[in-house]
Design a protein around this motif. Structure first.
Motif, PDB file in Angstrom:
ATOM      1  N   LYS A 115      -6.250   7.657   4.018  1.00 42.84           N
ATOM      2  CA  LYS A 115      -7.622   7.567   3.507  1.00 42.84           C
ATOM      3  C   LYS A 115      -8.342   8.920   3.542  1.00 42.84           C
ATOM      4  O   LYS A 115      -9.318   9.130   2.827  1.00 42.84           O
ATOM      5  CB  LYS A 115      -8.409   6.539   4.318  1.00 42.84           C
ATOM      6  N   LYS A 116      -7.837   9.832   4.378  1.00 45.41           N
ATOM      7  CA  LYS A 116      -8.458  11.157   4.462  1.00 45.41           C
ATOM      8  C   LYS A 116      -8.237  11.967   3.184  1.00 45.41           C
ATOM      9  O   LYS A 116      -9.010  12.888   2.881  1.00 45.41           O
ATOM     10  CB  LYS A 116      -7.862  11.936   5.642  1.00 45.41           C
ATOM     11  N   THR A 126      -2.808   7.076  -1.425  1.00 43.29           N
ATOM     12  CA  THR A 126      -4.094   7.704  -1.074  1.00 43.29           C
ATOM     13  C   THR A 126      -5.153   7.326  -2.111  1.00 43.29           C
ATOM     14  O   THR A 126      -4.833   6.849  -3.214  1.00 43.29           O
ATOM     15  CB  THR A 126      -3.946   9.231  -1.043  1.00 43.29           C
ATOM     16  N   ASN A 165       0.809  -1.221   0.000  1.00 41.43           N
ATOM     17  CA  ASN A 165       0.000   0.000   0.000  1.00 41.43           C
ATOM     18  C   ASN A 165       0.850   1.282   0.000  1.00 41.43           C
ATOM     19  O   ASN A 165       0.338   2.356   0.326  1.00 41.43           O
ATOM     20  CB  ASN A 165      -0.923   0.014   1.225  1.00 41.43           C
ATOM     21  N   GLU A 172      -0.862   1.102  10.616  1.00 40.12           N
ATOM     22  CA  GLU A 172      -2.312   1.245  10.655  1.00 40.12           C
ATOM     23  C   GLU A 172      -2.711   2.715  10.706  1.00 40.12           C
ATOM     24  O   GLU A 172      -3.643   3.156  10.000  1.00 40.12           O
ATOM     25  CB  GLU A 172      -2.894   0.517  11.874  1.00 40.12           C
ATOM     26  N   PHE A 173      -1.988   3.480  11.524  1.00 37.69           N
ATOM     27  CA  PHE A 173      -2.291   4.907  11.640  1.00 37.69           C
ATOM     28  C   PHE A 173      -1.969   5.633  10.339  1.00 37.69           C
ATOM     29  O   PHE A 173      -2.743   6.492   9.885  1.00 37.69           O
ATOM     30  CB  PHE A 173      -1.489   5.512  12.806  1.00 37.69           C
ATOM     31  N   LEU A 185      -1.929   4.490   7.260  1.00 37.50           N
ATOM     32  CA  LEU A 185      -2.900   4.167   6.207  1.00 37.50           C
ATOM     33  C   LEU A 185      -4.255   4.811   6.483  1.00 37.50           C
ATOM     34  O   LEU A 185      -4.963   5.225   5.555  1.00 37.50           O
ATOM     35  CB  LEU A 185      -3.045   2.656   6.072  1.00 37.50           C
ATOM     36  N   SER A 186      -4.623   4.892   7.778  1.00 43.07           N
ATOM     37  CA  SER A 186      -5.897   5.548   8.110  1.00 43.07           C
ATOM     38  C   SER A 186      -5.824   7.042   7.796  1.00 43.07           C
ATOM     39  O   SER A 186      -6.810   7.639   7.344  1.00 43.07           O
ATOM     40  CB  SER A 186      -6.243   5.328   9.587  1.00 43.07           C
ATOM     41  N   GLU A 187      -4.655   7.666   8.021  1.00 43.62           N
ATOM     42  CA  GLU A 187      -4.479   9.070   7.681  1.00 43.62           C
ATOM     43  C   GLU A 187      -4.514   9.267   6.169  1.00 43.62           C
ATOM     44  O   GLU A 187      -5.049  10.262   5.667  1.00 43.62           O
ATOM     45  CB  GLU A 187      -3.147   9.588   8.239  1.00 43.62           C
TER      46      GLU A 187
END
Length: 406
Positions: A396-397, A306, A283, A389-390, A392-394
């Motif tokens: 996605k924004k 992203t 990713n 994890e953090f 990849l979550s950021e």
């Protein structure tokens, strides 16, 4: 016959003249005998006493420093009798040929010593040759020995191009010792008239260390750049593309062979010089950091993919990706300017950083993705170790496609 007093005086003078003639004849005979004896002794080089007799009389004529060298044996080894009966003495002292010749051996020695004295006097009065160093010769040596090993190849090429275009022609044939502040000023004044303040700034960054190196080498004592009047270069601040400009740019890319290339730069925020090192792993897009000193260890950074980038990477083959990252930087800069005339290529990186922050990604996280140099604060050091994890979550924004359409 009765002789008068005058007759007696005449006889007395005649006797004196005869006595002088006899004395002179005797003296001449003795002198001729001496000359015959001398000629007998000095005739040829086989007689060991020839140079002994000559040098005993001429020793004082020799320069003092050469007396231990110019012995009877030395003269025997450096003298030859030519077929025409001429004695020739010759040698090379301090790479300078010295000679003396005559049919008379003593005269040959005399002439040799006279020439030796003359040469020795000239050496003492001769001033040391001045060191003549041309600026361009010294500058090119500095580029090769100092600049090239300490900077990256592309930086070296950029500086060398400025030197060869602006400095080398101006300095042609000029000695580094003769350069003054007023003599150098025109190279800057001419650029300021053309508005090329950035080029003038780079020239200053080249000339200053070159002159400092010349001081270190004791070629000059002062840096002429200290007296040159310089204008400060005010660079135009980089600005991000507006949403409307970004949308128009993406529409133009649909018919461009550089579409994937410019999209990678826009949605990864990588520098132009980092593009060639890009590769996809899971990713992430991974690139080698180019913003580092040559002496620093090479590092990589992971840029999360992203949603804005993901839509362009679908169904991209390895060959297509390899082609996209293989274009030369100057080629990309020229083509970007044609597609987006009011911006320059580096502003795609500013656009990426701006969009990430507008989408709510923490500043420290964006700095990690962009590869900004750490400021060594506690905050920076902590946030460089985010979990995947953090991250990849950021990532996605960063999904603002709807704003582009609107």
């Amino acid at each position: 016959m009765i002789l008068t007093n005058e007759d007696f005086e005449g006889l007395r003078q005649a006797q004196m003249i005869i006595s002088k003639i006899i004395a002179h004849a005797v003296a001449s005979e003795i002198e001729e005998e001496h000359e015959r004896e001398f000629d007998k002794i000095t005739k040829g080089l086989k007689n060991d006493r020839a140079f002994e007799i000559i040098l005993s009389a001429r020793r004082k004529q020799m320069p003092r420093k050469y007396r231990p060298l110019l012995t009877e044996q030395w003269f025997k080894e450096h003298t030859r009798l030519k077929p025409n009966g001429v004695y020739e003495i010759r040698c090379s002292i301090n790479k300078v040929p010295i000679s003396g010749s005559s049919k008379d051996l003593d005269t040959a020695v005399k002439r040799f010593l006279e020439n030796l004295v003359e040469e020795d006097r000239g050496v003492k009065n001769k001033k040391p040759a001045l060191q003549r160093v041309l600026f361009n010769d010294f500058a090119e040596k500095w580029f090769e020995l100092v600049k090239k090993p300490t900077v990256k190849a592309n930086t070296y090429r950029s500086y060398l191009e400025v030197y060869r275009t602006h400095i080398n022609p101006f300095m042609q044939g000029k000695e580094i010792k003769q350069l003054t502040a007023m003599g150098i000023q025109p190279i800057f004044s001419n650029l300021y008239k053309k508005g090329q303040t950035k080029t003038a700034e780079i020239i200053k960054l080249i000339l200053n260390p070159v002159f400092k190196a010349a001081i270190a080498e004791r070629i000059i004592t002062l840096n002429p750049m200290d007296g040159v009047q310089l204008l400060k270069h005010h660079s135009k601040g980089s600005t991000a593309l507006t949403y409307a400009e970004e949308f128009a740019f993406l529409l133009k890319l649909k018919t461009s062979e550089y579409e994937l290339t410019f999209v990678l730069l826009l949605y990864c925020g990588m520098r132009r010089s980092e593009l060639a090192s890009a590769r996809i792993k899971g990713n992430y897009v991974i690139v080698k950091n180019s913003k580092k000193r040559l002496s620093e260890i090479e590092t990589e950074r992971k840029i999360p993919i992203t949603p804005m980038l993901a839509r362009y990477l679908q169904n991209v083959s390895p060959e297509e990706f390899k082609k996209a990252i293989g274009y030369r930087g100057d080629t990309l800069s020229r083509n970007f300017k044609q597609l987006c005339p009011s911006h320059h290529l580096h502003e795609l990186r500013h656009t990426y950083i701006t969009r990430c922050q507008e989408c709510g990604v923490a500043r420290e996280v964006v700095s990690v993705w962009a590869g900004h140099a750490a400021d060594h604060t506690m905050t920076t050091n902590v946030y460089t170790h985010f979990s995947e994890e953090f991250m990849l979550s950021e990532a996605k924004k960063v999904n603002y496609y709807s704003r582009l359409k609107g």
